[in-house]
Motif scaffolding. Structure first.
Motif, short mmCIF file in Angstrom:
data_model
loop_
_atom_site.label_atom_id
_atom_site.label_comp_id
_atom_site.label_asym_id
_atom_site.label_seq_id
_atom_site.Cartn_x
_atom_site.Cartn_y
_atom_site.Cartn_z
N GLY A 154 0.82 -1.20 0.00
CA GLY A 154 0.00 0.00 0.00
C GLY A 154 0.86 1.25 0.00
O GLY A 154 1.96 1.27 -0.57
N GLN A 155 0.38 2.28 0.68
CA GLN A 155 1.16 3.51 0.81
C GLN A 155 2.25 3.29 1.85
O GLN A 155 1.96 2.91 2.99
N LEU A 156 3.49 3.51 1.47
CA LEU A 156 4.57 3.39 2.45
C LEU A 156 4.47 4.52 3.47
O LEU A 156 4.28 5.68 3.11
N THR A 157 4.56 4.16 4.75
CA THR A 157 4.41 5.15 5.81
C THR A 157 5.69 5.38 6.60
O THR A 157 5.96 6.50 7.03
N SER A 158 6.49 4.32 6.81
CA SER A 158 7.70 4.49 7.62
C SER A 158 8.68 3.35 7.40
O SER A 158 8.32 2.30 6.86
N SER A 159 9.89 3.59 7.86
CA SER A 159 10.94 2.58 7.81
C SER A 159 11.84 2.75 9.02
O SER A 159 12.04 3.87 9.50
N VAL A 160 12.36 1.64 9.52
CA VAL A 160 13.29 1.68 10.64
C VAL A 160 14.52 0.85 10.26
O VAL A 160 14.39 -0.31 9.86
N ALA A 161 15.70 1.45 10.37
CA ALA A 161 16.93 0.75 10.06
C ALA A 161 17.87 0.85 11.25
O ALA A 161 18.07 1.94 11.80
N THR A 162 18.44 -0.27 11.66
CA THR A 162 19.36 -0.27 12.79
C THR A 162 20.52 -1.21 12.56
O THR A 162 20.36 -2.31 12.05
#
Length: 362
Positions: A154-162
């Motif tokens: 769908g619509q991309l809302t967020s991403s987390v990279a660690t």
């Protein structure tokens, strides 16, 4: 010997140079014919290693100029300390040699832009250049990218990279260039985290604005940061958080997660661990396969050379990753958000980012 077999010069015979050499030694379409390193012991050790692998003994040289003088080398692999990458790659391109550059492209964005121009010129003459970003070739990462491109999240809302790793003081002391601005170009983010930055950009697209805090949390003898946290807004309207550290004893995991209105995914330690698509609550099967590593990227590079087609990873891709890392350092230094395009185009080239790496508060 096949007519299309590439004769490869490896420049830099340390740990990553040995990785390139071993990868090439397993291929029928390339052969290492030259080793370049100012350290005679390093180049001779790699020469012996290649012979043990059943390869013809490559010639050894002190510098790239000598290696290319009158030789049949057709591909140069740059595996030296990061701050030397762009100059060596530009030298090879000017000699009409294909080039593969170990990550990062360089530590200096001015040199990187100049290399980008040289790569464009060389490309118009059929000379290929690519930068190692092997995790784009991991099977799990490819599944995520395909799902994004097909709109299945769908619509991309967020991403987390660690990137939560541990590096000891002894690690930084083991080589004079480690932990320096001049040759390492940064710390946890530039050295250990640049692959994760690249994956985040591949999944989420071009950044718009970046704010950040970088510090030396544990390794006070180094010049660069060992911990950094940043927030990023992207052109698609999504936001992301980026975290990298070498002060996470005893060493944790590397993760990139992508979230959207119809699904999302999580890649952990190069493997796809979770996948939801098309609005389904049910996790999809996630045994996507093994990480691709350098082998998969050399498959791409050598196929591109053989077919005279662009490689999957371009110098511009690597410039974008480098500009993102530098934007993080600039935002930490200035203590305010910065626009990615301003960093990319050089409006902050005069900022001394070494001022922006603080010690933790007492």
């Amino acid at each position: 010997m096949a007519d299309t077999q590439q004769q490869v010069a490896i420049v830099g015979c340390g740990i990553i140079g040995r990785t390139h050499a071993k990868t090439i030694a397993e291929r029928p379409d390339a052969i290492v014919t030259a080793l370049v390193d100012g350290d005679a012991a390093a180049r001779e050790a790699l020469q012996a290693q290649l012979v043990e692998l059943g390869q013809p003994e490559p010639k050894v040289f002190d510098d790239l100029t000598a290696a290319l003088n009158g030789s049949d080398v057709s591909l140069v692999a740059i595996c030296t300390p990061s701050g030397t990458h762009a100059a060596l790659a530009e030298q090879a391109l000017n000699e009409k040699k294909h080039v593969v550059i170990e990550k990062p492209l360089d530590v200096d964005l001015i040199r990187a832009r100049r290399l980008g121009a040289a790569a464009t010129r060389a490309g118009s003459h059929g000379v290929l250049s690519s930068v190692i970003s092997q995790h784009r070739f991991d099977a799990g990462s490819a599944v995520v990218k395909q799902a994004i491109d097909a709109g299945r999240f769908g619509q991309l809302t967020s991403s987390v990279a660690t990137v939560a790793w541990w590096r000891s003081d002894e690690y930084y002391a083991s080589a004079g260039w480690r932990g320096t601005w001049a040759q390492d170009g940064g710390g946890a983010l530039m050295n250990q985290g640049v692959h994760t930055v690249d994956l985040m950009l591949w999944f989420m697209g071009r950044p718009v604005s970046i704010q950040a805090q970088a510090l030396r949390a544990a390794h006070h003898a180094i010049e660069v940061e060992d911990t950094v946290v940043a927030t990023i807004t992207f052109e698609n309207g999504a936001v992301g958080t980026l975290h990298a550290t070498t002060a996470a004893f005893p060493g944790g995991r590397t993760r990139v997660s992508v979230h959207g209105t119809q699904g999302g995914a999580e890649v952990e330690d190069d493997r796809l661990r979770r996948l939801n698509v098309d609005g389904s609550n049910d996790d999809q099967p996630v045994d996507a396969g093994e990480p691709g590593g350098h082998k998969a990227q050399y498959d791409d590079i050598l196929t591109a050379i053989a077919n005279n087609t662009p490689p999957a990873i371009t110098v511009q891709d690597a410039i974008d990753a480098l500009a993102t890392v530098r934007a993080v350092y600039i935002a930490s230094t200035l203590q305010r958000p910065v626009k990615f395009v301003d960093v990319l185009e050089g409006r902050y080239d005069d900022v001394d980012v070494s001022r922006g790496i603080g010690l933790p508060p007492n």
